[in-house]
Enzyme design. Sequence first.
Site, PDB file in Angstrom:
ATOM      1  N   HIS A  18      45.663  34.493  36.285  1.00 53.54           N
ATOM      2  CA  HIS A  18      45.400  35.291  37.493  1.00 53.54           C
ATOM      3  C   HIS A  18      45.091  36.730  37.097  1.00 53.54           C
ATOM      4  CE1 HIS A  18      47.005  37.521  41.154  1.00 53.54           C
ATOM      5  NE2 HIS A  18      46.045  36.762  41.659  1.00 53.54           N
ATOM      6  N   ARG A  19      43.856  37.151  37.295  1.00 54.01           N
ATOM      7  CA  ARG A  19      43.356  38.472  36.856  1.00 54.01           C
ATOM      8  C   ARG A  19      43.469  38.615  35.335  1.00 54.01           C
ATOM      9  NH1 ARG A  19      46.503  42.277  41.445  1.00 54.01           N
ATOM     10  NH2 ARG A  19      46.454  40.694  43.077  1.00 54.01           N
ATOM     11  N   GLU A  44      40.921  33.573  36.619  1.00 56.14           N
ATOM     12  CA  GLU A  44      40.570  34.069  37.949  1.00 56.14           C
ATOM     13  C   GLU A  44      40.346  35.567  37.851  1.00 56.14           C
ATOM     14  OE1 GLU A  44      41.734  35.661  42.097  1.00 56.14           O
ATOM     15  OE2 GLU A  44      42.492  36.208  40.121  1.00 56.14           O
ATOM     16  N   ASP A  46      38.496  39.179  40.277  1.00 49.11           N
ATOM     17  CA  ASP A  46      38.046  39.675  41.580  1.00 49.11           C
ATOM     18  C   ASP A  46      36.806  40.540  41.390  1.00 49.11           C
ATOM     19  OD1 ASP A  46      40.637  38.939  43.096  1.00 49.11           O
ATOM     20  OD2 ASP A  46      41.351  40.122  41.401  1.00 49.11           O
ATOM     21  N   HIS A  59      40.272  44.444  41.549  1.00 53.48           N
ATOM     22  CA  HIS A  59      40.898  43.778  42.689  1.00 53.48           C
ATOM     23  C   HIS A  59      40.779  44.565  43.984  1.00 53.48           C
ATOM     24  CE1 HIS A  59      44.242  42.713  45.394  1.00 53.48           C
ATOM     25  NE2 HIS A  59      44.029  41.476  44.960  1.00 53.48           N
ATOM     26  N   GLU A 112      36.564  35.475  42.511  1.00 55.94           N
ATOM     27  CA  GLU A 112      36.905  35.728  43.916  1.00 55.94           C
ATOM     28  C   GLU A 112      36.012  36.840  44.436  1.00 55.94           C
ATOM     29  OE1 GLU A 112      40.957  36.841  45.098  1.00 55.94           O
ATOM     30  OE2 GLU A 112      40.197  37.217  47.118  1.00 55.94           O
ATOM     31  N   LYS A 114      35.522  39.559  46.774  1.00 55.70           N
ATOM     32  CA  LYS A 114      36.490  40.360  47.540  1.00 55.70           C
ATOM     33  C   LYS A 114      35.800  41.031  48.723  1.00 55.70           C
ATOM     34  CE  LYS A 114      40.776  40.357  46.011  1.00 55.70           C
ATOM     35  NZ  LYS A 114      41.664  39.588  46.873  1.00 55.70           N
ATOM     36  N   ASP A 229      50.161  34.972  36.359  1.00 53.89           N
ATOM     37  CA  ASP A 229      50.028  36.169  35.520  1.00 53.89           C
ATOM     38  C   ASP A 229      50.671  35.921  34.153  1.00 53.89           C
ATOM     39  OD1 ASP A 229      49.208  37.356  37.960  1.00 53.89           O
ATOM     40  OD2 ASP A 229      51.208  38.162  38.353  1.00 53.89           O
TER      41      ASP A 229
END
Length: 236
Positions: A18-19, A44, A46, A59, A112, A114, A229
């Site tokens: 995640h990120r 993943e 953003d 993000h 993603e 945003k 994370d």
Amino acid sequence: RLMRRLPPWGNDMLIYAHRGYSANYPENTLSAFEAALPYVDGIELDVQVSKDGRLVVIHDESVDRTTNGTGWVKDMTLQELRQLKIDGYERIPTLEEVLGLIERSNVTLNIELKTDQYAYPGIERLAWLAVNEFELGDRVVFSSFNRETLVRMRDVAPVARLAVLTLTGESDTVSFAETIRAEAIHAQPAFIGSIAWEQIQQTTLETRLYTINDVKDLPPIAVSAIMTDEVERFTK
Ligand code: G3P
Ligand code: CA
């Protein structure tokens, strides 16, 4: 394949960073993505759009939380954004930079879009063009909380892999996902047990859960993937 620390599901549940490896590296940076690669099936990130129409990996709509600057991403050019520092040594990556990294790996990339605060007109086409320049169309999944973005993405890219982002699922999340021919719903753990969860059982849609950082927060039933994370906590 990697060994999973996911009893009792073993290797059946995929791990997405995640990120990037954001527990140990600044989120959404090249170092976070690179550090995650040995441990994960997917990454993943953003994206937002700069004033001059470039896709940047960050993000928030503003640069305030993660960089040494202040202001909105949409009001700054790429050159201005690139001058900002993250944790003193990193920069905001362009989507192209990350695609270059992904190209040299074998992981899936979840982009993603945003568009929750700003629609960023044209973001769908920009993102699809960038992914295709790297010939990564089959290894990239586009997700968004914004349904209009997903509908436009499907129009722009009839073969793109799409996922519907939701918090815990709404009564029409599954029917919407089917309408746009999404492959998955990305949801929080409380999605399990919801009405949408009951509905998804009748479909071929996958479930990917975010953001799970502790073994005790793993779902009581296997899902397709989790986003974390803490990538090393779930792999060895
Ligand atoms: O894509 C899943 C998750 O990243 C959505 O929430 O706020 O972390 O972008 P957020
Ligand atoms: Ca995200």
